[in-house]
Design a protein around this motif. Structure first.
Motif, PDB file in Angstrom:
ATOM      1  N   TRP A 288     -24.983 -56.562  20.604  1.00 54.71           N
ATOM      2  CA  TRP A 288     -23.604 -56.054  20.603  1.00 54.71           C
ATOM      3  C   TRP A 288     -22.706 -57.123  21.205  1.00 54.71           C
ATOM      4  O   TRP A 288     -23.031 -57.723  22.233  1.00 54.71           O
ATOM      5  CB  TRP A 288     -23.553 -54.755  21.402  1.00 54.71           C
ATOM      6  N   ASP A 289     -21.559 -57.384  20.575  1.00 56.23           N
ATOM      7  CA  ASP A 289     -20.758 -58.540  20.978  1.00 56.23           C
ATOM      8  C   ASP A 289     -20.131 -58.405  22.359  1.00 56.23           C
ATOM      9  O   ASP A 289     -19.685 -59.403  22.943  1.00 56.23           O
ATOM     10  CB  ASP A 289     -19.686 -58.857  19.925  1.00 56.23           C
ATOM     11  N   GLN A 290     -20.078 -57.200  22.937  1.00 58.22           N
ATOM     12  CA  GLN A 290     -19.514 -57.016  24.269  1.00 58.22           C
ATOM     13  C   GLN A 290     -20.580 -56.864  25.355  1.00 58.22           C
ATOM     14  O   GLN A 290     -20.254 -56.646  26.522  1.00 58.22           O
ATOM     15  CB  GLN A 290     -18.594 -55.786  24.281  1.00 58.22           C
ATOM     16  N   SER A 291     -21.838 -57.008  24.974  1.00 63.18           N
ATOM     17  CA  SER A 291     -22.908 -56.852  25.950  1.00 63.18           C
ATOM     18  C   SER A 291     -23.012 -58.096  26.820  1.00 63.18           C
ATOM     19  O   SER A 291     -22.969 -59.230  26.324  1.00 63.18           O
ATOM     20  CB  SER A 291     -24.237 -56.615  25.238  1.00 63.18           C
ATOM     21  N   ASN A 292     -23.149 -57.909  28.115  1.00 62.99           N
ATOM     22  CA  ASN A 292     -23.319 -59.031  29.025  1.00 62.99           C
ATOM     23  C   ASN A 292     -24.687 -59.690  28.790  1.00 62.99           C
ATOM     24  O   ASN A 292     -25.587 -59.097  28.184  1.00 62.99           O
ATOM     25  CB  ASN A 292     -23.197 -58.561  30.473  1.00 62.99           C
ATOM     26  N   TYR A 293     -24.830 -60.905  29.273  1.00 67.93           N
ATOM     27  CA  TYR A 293     -26.061 -61.656  29.054  1.00 67.93           C
ATOM     28  C   TYR A 293     -26.401 -62.426  30.323  1.00 67.93           C
ATOM     29  O   TYR A 293     -25.605 -62.520  31.258  1.00 67.93           O
ATOM     30  CB  TYR A 293     -25.898 -62.619  27.874  1.00 67.93           C
TER      31      TYR A 293
ATOM     32  N   ASN B 145     -20.427 -54.437  30.229  1.00 71.73           N
ATOM     33  CA  ASN B 145     -19.780 -54.454  28.915  1.00 71.73           C
ATOM     34  C   ASN B 145     -18.762 -55.581  28.766  1.00 71.73           C
ATOM     35  O   ASN B 145     -17.804 -55.466  28.020  1.00 71.73           O
ATOM     36  CB  ASN B 145     -19.097 -53.108  28.655  1.00 71.73           C
ATOM     37  N   ALA B 146     -18.966 -56.662  29.492  1.00 68.89           N
ATOM     38  CA  ALA B 146     -18.133 -57.862  29.349  1.00 68.89           C
ATOM     39  C   ALA B 146     -19.073 -59.064  29.296  1.00 68.89           C
ATOM     40  O   ALA B 146     -19.852 -59.280  30.231  1.00 68.89           O
ATOM     41  CB  ALA B 146     -17.154 -57.988  30.513  1.00 68.89           C
ATOM     42  N   PRO B 147     -19.038 -59.837  28.203  1.00 67.53           N
ATOM     43  CA  PRO B 147     -19.999 -60.942  28.041  1.00 67.53           C
ATOM     44  C   PRO B 147     -19.641 -62.164  28.876  1.00 67.53           C
ATOM     45  O   PRO B 147     -19.322 -63.237  28.358  1.00 67.53           O
ATOM     46  CB  PRO B 147     -19.926 -61.229  26.545  1.00 67.53           C
ATOM     47  N   THR B 148     -19.700 -62.021  30.200  1.00 68.83           N
ATOM     48  CA  THR B 148     -19.319 -63.105  31.107  1.00 68.83           C
ATOM     49  C   THR B 148     -20.492 -63.980  31.511  1.00 68.83           C
ATOM     50  O   THR B 148     -20.302 -65.124  31.937  1.00 68.83           O
ATOM     51  CB  THR B 148     -18.704 -62.515  32.383  1.00 68.83           C
ATOM     52  N   GLY B 149     -21.700 -63.440  31.445  1.00 71.34           N
ATOM     53  CA  GLY B 149     -22.861 -64.144  31.952  1.00 71.34           C
ATOM     54  C   GLY B 149     -23.023 -64.025  33.454  1.00 71.34           C
ATOM     55  O   GLY B 149     -24.005 -64.513  34.025  1.00 71.34           O
ATOM     56  N   ASN B 150     -22.072 -63.359  34.118  1.00 72.96           N
ATOM     57  CA  ASN B 150     -22.156 -63.174  35.566  1.00 72.96           C
ATOM     58  C   ASN B 150     -23.130 -62.052  35.899  1.00 72.96           C
ATOM     59  O   ASN B 150     -23.168 -61.031  35.195  1.00 72.96           O
ATOM     60  CB  ASN B 150     -20.784 -62.836  36.148  1.00 72.96           C
ATOM     61  N   PRO B 151     -23.894 -62.203  36.978  1.00 70.39           N
ATOM     62  CA  PRO B 151     -24.801 -61.121  37.371  1.00 70.39           C
ATOM     63  C   PRO B 151     -24.032 -59.845  37.709  1.00 70.39           C
ATOM     64  O   PRO B 151     -22.962 -59.886  38.308  1.00 70.39           O
ATOM     65  CB  PRO B 151     -25.501 -61.677  38.618  1.00 70.39           C
ATOM     66  N   VAL B 152     -24.581 -58.726  37.306  1.00 69.52           N
ATOM     67  CA  VAL B 152     -24.026 -57.413  37.605  1.00 69.52           C
ATOM     68  C   VAL B 152     -25.097 -56.629  38.347  1.00 69.52           C
ATOM     69  O   VAL B 152     -26.275 -56.656  37.975  1.00 69.52           O
ATOM     70  CB  VAL B 152     -23.606 -56.693  36.299  1.00 69.52           C
ATOM     71  N   TYR B 153     -24.674 -55.949  39.399  1.00 69.41           N
ATOM     72  CA  TYR B 153     -25.616 -55.225  40.251  1.00 69.41           C
ATOM     73  C   TYR B 153     -25.422 -53.715  40.107  1.00 69.41           C
ATOM     74  O   TYR B 153     -24.311 -53.266  39.852  1.00 69.41           O
ATOM     75  CB  TYR B 153     -25.409 -55.649  41.717  1.00 69.41           C
ATOM     76  N   PRO B 154     -26.495 -52.949  40.177  1.00 70.28           N
ATOM     77  CA  PRO B 154     -27.855 -53.296  40.613  1.00 70.28           C
ATOM     78  C   PRO B 154     -28.768 -53.910  39.552  1.00 70.28           C
ATOM     79  O   PRO B 154     -29.922 -54.216  39.849  1.00 70.28           O
ATOM     80  CB  PRO B 154     -28.411 -51.949  41.082  1.00 70.28           C
ATOM     81  N   ALA B 155     -28.275 -54.100  38.309  1.00 70.41           N
ATOM     82  CA  ALA B 155     -29.139 -54.625  37.244  1.00 70.41           C
ATOM     83  C   ALA B 155     -29.761 -55.965  37.617  1.00 70.41           C
ATOM     84  O   ALA B 155     -30.883 -56.278  37.193  1.00 70.41           O
ATOM     85  CB  ALA B 155     -28.339 -54.756  35.945  1.00 70.41           C
TER      86      ALA B 155
END
Length: 466
Positions: A399-404, A371-381
């Protein structure tokens, strides 16, 4: 790996070496097969039983029974041991075959302690199930004084004995499917440094702390809302694909719902499942079809049976080993989808190995992108065998807070009007958590229609059904 059968029936809680007057020796509780070694002084019975429950043994006891115990003996049959320290109460030992053992030997599964003729008063042992979490300077978390070691397939009992001797450690538990042993290190150990120091130890494939991960689910959305009541859900068919929701549990208010197939507490095996945080209940309601995200129709994705698994403690933390326990329960209870509505930037090789093992067992894994649009990988996703999920607004926009990032495989509606709060009151919540639980439900619907669908087929259908 002959010694590993022994590890499956050992509990060793051994005091750390005394390095200063401030560190006192602790109790010794060592269970091997059906023989107990005990060295305790003025310890409440609940403390001793709590140590046994750490091994995964269910404890059910009359809450009125909690005497102070002083005892010292070695290799005593557990029945005689209990008789000796509890002279005025009755007990029952329940044994079951260990599914993890190739030989199928029975192991101690449950201990019941009660006054004669009053067995109806026993309850699951109330224990502190919160993880002892330490924050590292780099921002990662791990469980204090706990090390996870993965062994080579040809590791011998002598190898393990040498490692324990070198570290002054004791075995808490083991996970045979992946050859992982959970060790208790001396108090105050620098766990990351120790993991690095034994990387080349003979017979070791790898070692790392039992990393801890915070639950950072979505919060209340801007604007007031009237919370809905939960609509009645039809009883799912036994043939419907089930979703295992590994989260903060399930509120007792929904424990008897027709969509709940088999709840489990991975933090305190054998205990009743609850949910002090509310997040797990929210995700269970979404995954089951009892609640639909805003912008979706009631029949967009049929409801599915769910298996709520409490993997996050009351402080909002889980750990690699806790998640392994949860994965085991999901597999054993026939789940087809694993819903992980959380994520962390901490990448664990053992968590990656465990989730890959789940995927090889046929589970389709979906996880929140963050839920932070940093573009950094998040695990386990971000693991290649996991479907990473982003969130959409009710009108289908991002959604404007969705990571990418490249690891985000799909996006789904991420706002819902919920009757249970998380870090707030009931109302409208937003987050990739909601999108993940809804995507898990969609995947389950696909598998119900086509049980043999593989990951590529599922991704194709998800894209077509947008």
């Amino acid at each position: 790996m002959k010694w590993f059968k022994t590890a499956m029936v050992i509990l060793m809680v051994i005091p750390a070496p005394v390095t200063s007057p401030a560190i006192a020796a602790g109790p010794v509780v060592h269970l091997q097969d059906d023989r107990l070694t005990l060295d305790v002084k003025d310890q409440p019975l609940a403390t001793i039983l709590d140590m046994l429950s750490d091994r995964g043994i269910r404890i059910r006891i009359d809450p009125r029974i909690n005497p102070t115990v002083t005892a010292s003996f070695t290799d005593r049959p557990i029945g005689a041991a209990i008789t000796g320290i509890l002279k005025s109460v009755d007990y029952a030992l329940i044994w079951r075959k260990d599914k993890a053992s190739t030989a199928g030997e029975p192991r101690l599964w449950e201990i019941r302690i009660f006054y004669k003729g009053q067995e109806a008063r026993i309850r699951p042992l109330k224990k502190t199930a919160n993880l002892a979490v330490f924050k590292n300077p780099d921002g990662t978390y791990h469980v204090r004084d706990v090390l996870l070691v993965r062994l080579n397939p040809n590791a011998t009992k002598a190898v393990m004995a040498a490692l324990l001797d070198r570290l002054g450690a004791s075995i808490i538990d083991s996970y045979p499917p992946l050859g992982i042993v959970r060790l208790r290190l001396p108090h105050g150990s620098d766990v990351p440094a120790i993991a690095g120091a034994i990387a080349d130890f003979p017979g070791i494939r790898g070692a790392e702390p039992d990393y801890a991960y915070p639950l950072e689910g979505g919060g209340p959305a801007t604007g007031a809302a009237v919370s809905p009541s939960v609509p009645p859900a039809s009883s799912p068919s036994a043939a419907d694909a089930a979703v295992a929701v590994m989260d903060s549990g399930l509120s007792v208010d929904f424990a008897g719902s027709p969509f709940v197939r088999a709840a489990y507490d991975a933090l305190s095996p054998g205990g009743d499942v609850g949910d002090e945080l509310g997040h797990g209940t929210q995700m269970t309601l979404i995954a089951s079809g009892a609640i639909n995200p805003l912008g979706t129709a009631v029949d967009d994705a049929p409801g599915s049976p769910v298996i709520p698994i409490r993997t996050f403690d009351d402080n909002g933390f889980t750990s690699t080993y806790t998640l392994m326990r949860g994965i085991d329960h999901a597999i054993e209870n026939g789940a087809r989808v694993l819903s992980l509505s959380w994520g962390s930037e901490t990448s664990s090789s053992l968590l990656e190995t465990a989730t890959r093992y789940a995927a090889e067992k046929g589970l389709i894994i979906v996880a929140a992108a963050g839920n932070a649009p940093t573009g950094n990988p998040v695990y386990p996703a971000a693991y290649e065998h996991v479907i990473g999920v982003g969130a959409l607004t009710p009108d289908g926009k991002a959604w404007d807070q969705s990571n990418y990032g490249d690891f985000v495989s799909v996006s789904a509606p991420g706002l819902a009007d919920l009757p249970v709060g998380y870090n707030g009151d009931p109302g409208i919540y937003a987050g990739t958590s909601i999108a993940t639980a809804y995507t898990a439900r969609r995947v389950a619907a696909i598998l119900t229609r086509n049980p043999d669908a593989d990951g590529a087929t599922i991704m194709k259908i998800l894209a077509e059904e947008k």
